[in-house]
Enzyme design. Structure first.
Site, PDB file in Angstrom:
ATOM      1  N   THR A 145       1.294  -1.520  -0.329  1.00 28.06           N
ATOM      2  CA  THR A 145       0.090   0.049   0.440  1.00 28.06           C
ATOM      3  C   THR A 145       0.729   0.889   0.066  1.00 28.06           C
ATOM      4  O   THR A 145       1.858   0.925   0.741  1.00 28.06           O
ATOM      5  CB  THR A 145      -0.942   0.503   1.067  1.00 28.06           C
ATOM      6  OG1 THR A 145      -1.558   0.674   0.782  1.00 28.06           O
ATOM      7  CG2 THR A 145       0.019  -0.545   2.096  1.00 28.06           C
ATOM      8  N   SER A 187      -3.186   3.256  10.145  1.00 29.03           N
ATOM      9  CA  SER A 187      -3.952   2.360  11.204  1.00 29.03           C
ATOM     10  C   SER A 187      -2.685   1.425  11.246  1.00 29.03           C
ATOM     11  O   SER A 187      -2.000   0.607  10.163  1.00 29.03           O
ATOM     12  CB  SER A 187      -4.524   1.960   9.694  1.00 29.03           C
ATOM     13  OG  SER A 187      -4.289   1.416   8.396  1.00 29.03           O
ATOM     14  N   TYR A 189      -4.008  -1.635   9.989  1.00 28.58           N
ATOM     15  CA  TYR A 189      -3.725  -2.381   8.643  1.00 28.58           C
ATOM     16  C   TYR A 189      -2.412  -2.310   7.901  1.00 28.58           C
ATOM     17  O   TYR A 189      -1.724  -3.076   7.912  1.00 28.58           O
ATOM     18  CB  TYR A 189      -4.864  -2.373   8.066  1.00 28.58           C
ATOM     19  CG  TYR A 189      -4.645  -2.094   6.316  1.00 28.58           C
ATOM     20  CD1 TYR A 189      -4.563  -3.600   6.065  1.00 28.58           C
ATOM     21  CD2 TYR A 189      -4.808  -1.511   5.569  1.00 28.58           C
ATOM     22  CE1 TYR A 189      -4.206  -3.714   4.445  1.00 28.58           C
ATOM     23  CE2 TYR A 189      -4.217  -0.412   4.549  1.00 28.58           C
ATOM     24  CZ  TYR A 189      -4.034  -1.749   3.545  1.00 28.58           C
ATOM     25  OH  TYR A 189      -3.652  -2.435   2.656  1.00 28.58           O
ATOM     26  N   HIS A 190      -2.044  -1.067   7.926  1.00 26.34           N
ATOM     27  CA  HIS A 190      -1.527  -0.177   7.054  1.00 26.34           C
ATOM     28  C   HIS A 190       0.490  -0.091   7.865  1.00 26.34           C
ATOM     29  O   HIS A 190       1.262  -0.653   7.288  1.00 26.34           O
ATOM     30  CB  HIS A 190      -1.549   0.921   7.313  1.00 26.34           C
ATOM     31  CG  HIS A 190      -2.297   1.993   5.660  1.00 26.34           C
ATOM     32  ND1 HIS A 190      -3.527   2.338   6.421  1.00 26.34           N
ATOM     33  CD2 HIS A 190      -2.837   2.209   4.510  1.00 26.34           C
ATOM     34  CE1 HIS A 190      -4.221   3.057   5.542  1.00 26.34           C
ATOM     35  NE2 HIS A 190      -3.161   2.666   4.396  1.00 26.34           N
ATOM     36  N   LYS A 193       1.336  -3.339   6.551  1.00 31.73           N
ATOM     37  CA  LYS A 193       2.404  -4.021   5.278  1.00 31.73           C
ATOM     38  C   LYS A 193       3.568  -2.979   5.620  1.00 31.73           C
ATOM     39  O   LYS A 193       4.306  -3.694   4.608  1.00 31.73           O
ATOM     40  CB  LYS A 193       0.777  -2.531   4.329  1.00 31.73           C
ATOM     41  CG  LYS A 193      -0.097  -3.116   3.924  1.00 31.73           C
ATOM     42  CD  LYS A 193       0.336  -4.223   3.138  1.00 31.73           C
ATOM     43  CE  LYS A 193      -1.191  -4.509   2.277  1.00 31.73           C
ATOM     44  NZ  LYS A 193      -1.033  -5.796   1.741  1.00 31.73           N
TER      45      LYS A 193
HETATM   46  P1  NAD Z   1     -10.605  -7.890  -0.317  1.00 27.25           P
HETATM   47  O1  NAD Z   1     -10.884  -8.487   0.707  1.00 27.25           O
HETATM   48  O2  NAD Z   1     -11.538  -7.809  -1.269  1.00 27.25           O
HETATM   49  O3  NAD Z   1      -9.990  -8.993  -0.535  1.00 27.25           O
HETATM   50  C1  NAD Z   1      -8.661 -10.093   0.129  1.00 27.25           C
HETATM   51  C2  NAD Z   1      -8.816 -11.605  -0.474  1.00 27.25           C
HETATM   52  O4  NAD Z   1      -7.965 -11.907   0.903  1.00 27.25           O
HETATM   53  C3  NAD Z   1     -10.623 -12.245   0.436  1.00 27.25           C
HETATM   54  O5  NAD Z   1     -10.561 -12.721  -0.486  1.00 27.25           O
HETATM   55  C4  NAD Z   1     -10.336 -13.055   1.947  1.00 27.25           C
HETATM   56  O6  NAD Z   1     -11.031 -14.168   1.466  1.00 27.25           O
HETATM   57  C5  NAD Z   1      -9.248 -13.643   1.470  1.00 27.25           C
HETATM   58  N1  NAD Z   1      -8.067 -13.633   2.796  1.00 27.25           N
HETATM   59  C6  NAD Z   1      -7.669 -12.571   3.359  1.00 27.25           C
HETATM   60  N2  NAD Z   1      -6.814 -13.351   4.600  1.00 27.25           N
HETATM   61  C7  NAD Z   1      -6.860 -14.844   3.864  1.00 27.25           C
HETATM   62  C8  NAD Z   1      -5.795 -15.866   4.851  1.00 27.25           C
HETATM   63  N3  NAD Z   1      -5.294 -15.645   5.507  1.00 27.25           N
HETATM   64  N4  NAD Z   1      -6.236 -17.379   3.746  1.00 27.25           N
HETATM   65  C9  NAD Z   1      -6.525 -17.120   2.671  1.00 27.25           C
HETATM   66  N5  NAD Z   1      -7.525 -16.135   1.943  1.00 27.25           N
HETATM   67  C10 NAD Z   1      -7.223 -15.107   2.725  1.00 27.25           C
HETATM   68  O7  NAD Z   1      -9.464  -6.822  -0.948  1.00 27.25           O
HETATM   69  P2  NAD Z   1      -9.114  -6.148  -1.684  1.00 27.25           P
HETATM   70  O8  NAD Z   1      -9.881  -5.087  -2.652  1.00 27.25           O
HETATM   71  O9  NAD Z   1      -8.853  -7.471  -3.050  1.00 27.25           O
HETATM   72  O10 NAD Z   1      -7.724  -6.114  -1.444  1.00 27.25           O
HETATM   73  C11 NAD Z   1      -6.909  -6.970  -2.303  1.00 27.25           C
HETATM   74  C12 NAD Z   1      -5.344  -6.298  -1.584  1.00 27.25           C
HETATM   75  O11 NAD Z   1      -4.274  -4.678  -2.193  1.00 27.25           O
HETATM   76  C13 NAD Z   1      -4.897  -6.423   0.002  1.00 27.25           C
HETATM   77  O12 NAD Z   1      -3.607  -7.375   0.367  1.00 27.25           O
HETATM   78  C14 NAD Z   1      -4.363  -4.927  -0.039  1.00 27.25           C
HETATM   79  O13 NAD Z   1      -4.076  -4.547   1.035  1.00 27.25           O
HETATM   80  C15 NAD Z   1      -4.385  -4.933  -0.857  1.00 27.25           C
HETATM   81  N6  NAD Z   1      -4.885  -3.599  -1.360  1.00 27.25           N
HETATM   82  C16 NAD Z   1      -6.331  -3.031  -2.207  1.00 27.25           C
HETATM   83  C17 NAD Z   1      -6.222  -1.279  -1.983  1.00 27.25           C
HETATM   84  C18 NAD Z   1      -8.227  -1.116  -2.712  1.00 27.25           C
HETATM   85  O14 NAD Z   1      -8.296  -0.415  -2.719  1.00 27.25           O
HETATM   86  N7  NAD Z   1      -8.760  -2.097  -2.288  1.00 27.25           N
HETATM   87  C19 NAD Z   1      -5.454  -0.774  -2.325  1.00 27.25           C
HETATM   88  C20 NAD Z   1      -4.155  -0.938  -2.536  1.00 27.25           C
HETATM   89  C21 NAD Z   1      -3.713  -2.175  -1.980  1.00 27.25           C
HETATM   90  N1  USQ Z   2     -12.589   9.106   3.898  1.00 30.47           N
HETATM   91  C1  USQ Z   2     -13.599  10.309   3.464  1.00 30.47           C
HETATM   92  N2  USQ Z   2     -14.768  10.018   3.969  1.00 30.47           N
HETATM   93  C2  USQ Z   2     -14.883   8.617   3.454  1.00 30.47           C
HETATM   94  C3  USQ Z   2     -13.993   7.592   3.329  1.00 30.47           C
HETATM   95  C4  USQ Z   2     -12.971   7.891   3.783  1.00 30.47           C
HETATM   96  O1  USQ Z   2     -13.297  11.559   3.777  1.00 30.47           O
HETATM   97  O2  USQ Z   2     -16.256   8.007   3.844  1.00 30.47           O
HETATM   98  C5  USQ Z   2     -11.444   9.857   3.724  1.00 30.47           C
HETATM   99  C6  USQ Z   2     -10.353   8.811   4.793  1.00 30.47           C
HETATM  100  O3  USQ Z   2     -10.716   9.611   6.231  1.00 30.47           O
HETATM  101  C7  USQ Z   2      -9.534   8.776   4.206  1.00 30.47           C
HETATM  102  C8  USQ Z   2      -9.259   9.182   2.974  1.00 30.47           C
HETATM  103  O4  USQ Z   2     -10.118   9.148   2.739  1.00 30.47           O
HETATM  104  O5  USQ Z   2      -7.974  10.955   4.206  1.00 30.47           O
HETATM  105  C9  USQ Z   2      -8.946   7.205   2.506  1.00 30.47           C
HETATM  106  O6  USQ Z   2      -9.326   6.466   3.124  1.00 30.47           O
HETATM  107  P1  USQ Z   2     -10.130   4.888   2.028  1.00 30.47           P
HETATM  108  O7  USQ Z   2     -11.384   3.841   2.806  1.00 30.47           O
HETATM  109  O8  USQ Z   2     -10.655   5.517   0.888  1.00 30.47           O
HETATM  110  O9  USQ Z   2      -8.966   4.557   2.588  1.00 30.47           O
HETATM  111  P2  USQ Z   2      -7.459   3.199   3.207  1.00 30.47           P
HETATM  112  O10 USQ Z   2      -8.347   3.807   4.262  1.00 30.47           O
HETATM  113  O11 USQ Z   2      -6.521   4.364   3.226  1.00 30.47           O
HETATM  114  O12 USQ Z   2      -7.528   2.398   2.571  1.00 30.47           O
HETATM  115  C10 USQ Z   2      -7.850   1.894   1.088  1.00 30.47           C
HETATM  116  C11 USQ Z   2      -8.052   0.367   1.265  1.00 30.47           C
HETATM  117  C12 USQ Z   2      -6.567  -0.012   1.684  1.00 30.47           C
HETATM  118  C13 USQ Z   2      -4.773   0.022   0.440  1.00 30.47           C
HETATM  119  C14 USQ Z   2      -5.454   1.536   0.516  1.00 30.47           C
HETATM  120  C15 USQ Z   2      -4.340   2.433  -0.194  1.00 30.47           C
HETATM  121  O13 USQ Z   2      -8.789  -0.102   1.644  1.00 30.47           O
HETATM  122  O14 USQ Z   2      -6.209  -1.276   1.503  1.00 30.47           O
HETATM  123  O15 USQ Z   2      -4.004   0.027   1.311  1.00 30.47           O
HETATM  124  O16 USQ Z   2      -6.817   2.634   0.452  1.00 30.47           O
HETATM  125  S1  USQ Z   2      -3.425   4.475   0.520  1.00 30.47           S
HETATM  126  O17 USQ Z   2      -4.760   5.027   0.856  1.00 30.47           O
HETATM  127  O18 USQ Z   2      -2.960   4.677  -0.804  1.00 30.47           O
HETATM  128  O19 USQ Z   2      -3.006   3.360   0.997  1.00 30.47           O
END
Ligand code: NAD
Ligand code: USQ
Length: 406
Positions: A145, A187, A189-190, A193
């Site tokens: 991320t 967070s 979560y972050h 990573k």
């Molecule tokens: P998602 O939650 O839709 O998909 C994640 C998948 O992984 C799910 O199907 C879940 O069942 C599976 N999973 C989780 N833990 C597991 C485990 N222990 N064993 C096997 N399967 C498992 O998430 P996404 O939005 O598709 O994101 C995928 C990846 O990309 C994540 O690692 C996330 O951090 C990264 N990412 C997502 C975004 C975004 O905006 N969605 C942005 C940046 C990075």
């Molecule tokens: N935000 C709002 N209103 C909303 C939701 C979010 O103002 O209704 C704001 C949040 O406070 C934050 C920003 O929008 O400042 C981004 O929030 P987000 O939920 O869109 O993104 P984030 O929590 O950072 O996480 C998402 C994905 C995560 C990925 C990350 C990429 O869920 O898996 O790693 O985006 S990044 O943000 O570039 O780190």
């Protein structure tokens, strides 16, 4: 290539699976379906109706004649099974999406914090240890991320993973060293990573594992070329306060006449990428594998940056939606600038799909089509980063998002 897609049932994993299968690769999804369980825990569902993973794979076969194989496996908890699976299938490449990916979910309670750390860090470490043990020389591509950097660029562009620093030796001489860009996760979560990055650095250096880490921005949109081919191939679309990400949330909010939920001033700047580009980037990264002994390849997987309030204004302009400025449940900078380098993907041939390409309207159309599936009470983001912040926000029963109670 034989490709294992860990987390292939998810929002980015599913369209990536289809894209790579369409290119003729032999694709295996490994997923424990934990996201489907989390939907049940939270009492929410994808905006779009998702079939079971087995049914999705069956439809893909019907449409294209190609097979996608599904394996139910928890990579964080079932180490021996994972090792056996790798030894049996010996993939050429592994794409690792299988982590708990929502920042708000990771901050809900101490249980959610420990679940996120245990799931993400153990899953990643199990995979690395199993690769060494089985001797499988697969190229590992991990979805990381942009959030590992924090979101402040101190007036300089954020480089792709590494930073050159001058260090003063005891004799006063300056030496240059290349280090991982200092992490500043916002967070739990972050933070996982950021921990993943150290695991990758160690296993690349110690065991010669070939690893690419994609520091991805916020993914928006829903359809890709392949998911459009059949109603039942439709992608997951999260809109709720935990898993919905900001731009997709604004677009569904506009579709159901719900005020756009801007946290704080909306001065937060973030990096974005469309789902179609996310899938293309993963394919490009697969074709650019590092050699054994190389440092981890790190790419910034994003195409543009935007301020949250500018996005809200853009969506309001497009749809006539109202904007609500709400108390921020997160502990984050109210305003930040963000300049990010993404030269590597551009060099590899990425042609970015930006907000200007007109795909915002497509998401609003999808949201209108499935609006009857939206539970308005699940729209507000109520997971607070600290107890104090939690006291400032609560559900608004009128369905207007969060309101201040102080
Ligand atoms: P998602 O939650 O839709 O998909 C994640 C998948 O992984 C799910 O199907 C879940 O069942 C599976 N999973 C989780 N833990 C597991 C485990 N222990 N064993 C096997 N399967 C498992 O998430 P996404 O939005 O598709 O994101 C995928 C990846 O990309 C994540 O690692 C996330 O951090 C990264 N990412 C997502 C975004 C975004 O905006 N969605 C942005 C940046 C990075
Ligand atoms: N935000 C709002 N209103 C909303 C939701 C979010 O103002 O209704 C704001 C949040 O406070 C934050 C920003 O929008 O400042 C981004 O929030 P987000 O939920 O869109 O993104 P984030 O929590 O950072 O996480 C998402 C994905 C995560 C990925 C990350 C990429 O869920 O898996 O790693 O985006 S990044 O943000 O570039 O780190």
């Amino acid at each position: 290539m034989k490709i294992a897609i860990l987390g292939g049932d998810g929002f980015v994993g599913w369209p990536t699976t289809l894209h790579l299968s369409d290119l003729g690769h032999e694709v295996h999804i490994v997923d424990n379906l934990s996201r489907r369980w989390i939907d049940t825990e939270l009492g929410v569902q994808s905006l779009t109706p998702m079939d079971s993973i087995q049914e999705r794979c069956r439809i893909w076969h019907e449409v294209t004649g190609r097979r996608i194989h599904f394996h139910l496996l928890d990579i964080a908890k079932e180490y021996e099974m994972l090792k056996r699976w790798l030894a049996d299938y010996a993939p050429d490449a592994i794409i690792h999406f299988a982590e708990q990916r929502a920042a708000p979910y990771s901050m809900k309670t101490d249980r959610h914090k420990t679940y996120t750390v245990n799931n993400n860090v153990s899953g990643t470490h199990n995979l690395l240890a199993a690769l060494v043990e089985t001797g499988i020389d697969a190229h590992l591509v991990h979805l990381g991320t942009m959030g590992v950097y924090g979101y402040s660029s101190v007036g300089a562009a954020i480089p792709e993973g590494y930073l050159n620093v001058d260090i003063e030796r005891l004799d006063g001489e300056k030496v240059q060293q290349e280090i991982l860009y200092p992490t500043r996760p916002g967070s739990v979560y972050h933070m996982t990573k950021s921990l993943d990055q150290i695991l990758f650095q160690f296993y690349a250096q110690n065991d010669g594992l070939r690893i690419t880490d994609l520091h991805q921005g916020i993914v928006w949109g829903t359809h890709t070329e392949q998911t459009r081919r059949h109603d039942q191939l439709i992608n997951r679309f999260d809109y709720d306060g935990d898993y919905g990400t900001v731009l997709n949330r604004f677009l569904i909010q506009a579709a159901i006449d719900y005020p756009l939920t801007v946290h704080g001033t909306g001065g937060q700047t973030r990096a974005f990428i469309h789902i179609q580009d996310s899938v293309r980037c993963i394919d490009l990264a697969l074709q650019d594998a590092p050699d054994a002994g190389n440092r981890v390849h790190i790419f910034n997987q994003m195409t543009e940056t935007h301020r949250v309030r500018d996005l809200a204004e853009m969506v309001a302009g497009l749809t006539g939606a109202k904007i609500a400025y709400l108390p921020n449940p997160r502990k984050e900078a109210e305003e930040n600038d963000l300049v990010v380098r993404n030269d590597q993907f551009l060099k590899l041939g990425l042609d970015p799909t930006t907000l200007a390409n007109g795909l915002l309207g497509e998401v609003v159309d999808v949201a209108r089509k499935f609006a009857h599936r939206i539970d308005r009470s699940r729209v507000p983001a109520v997971s607070a980063w600290t107890r104090d912040l939690g006291q400032k926000v609560e559900h608004d029963p009128e369905g207007c998002g969060l309101r201040s109670v102080s």
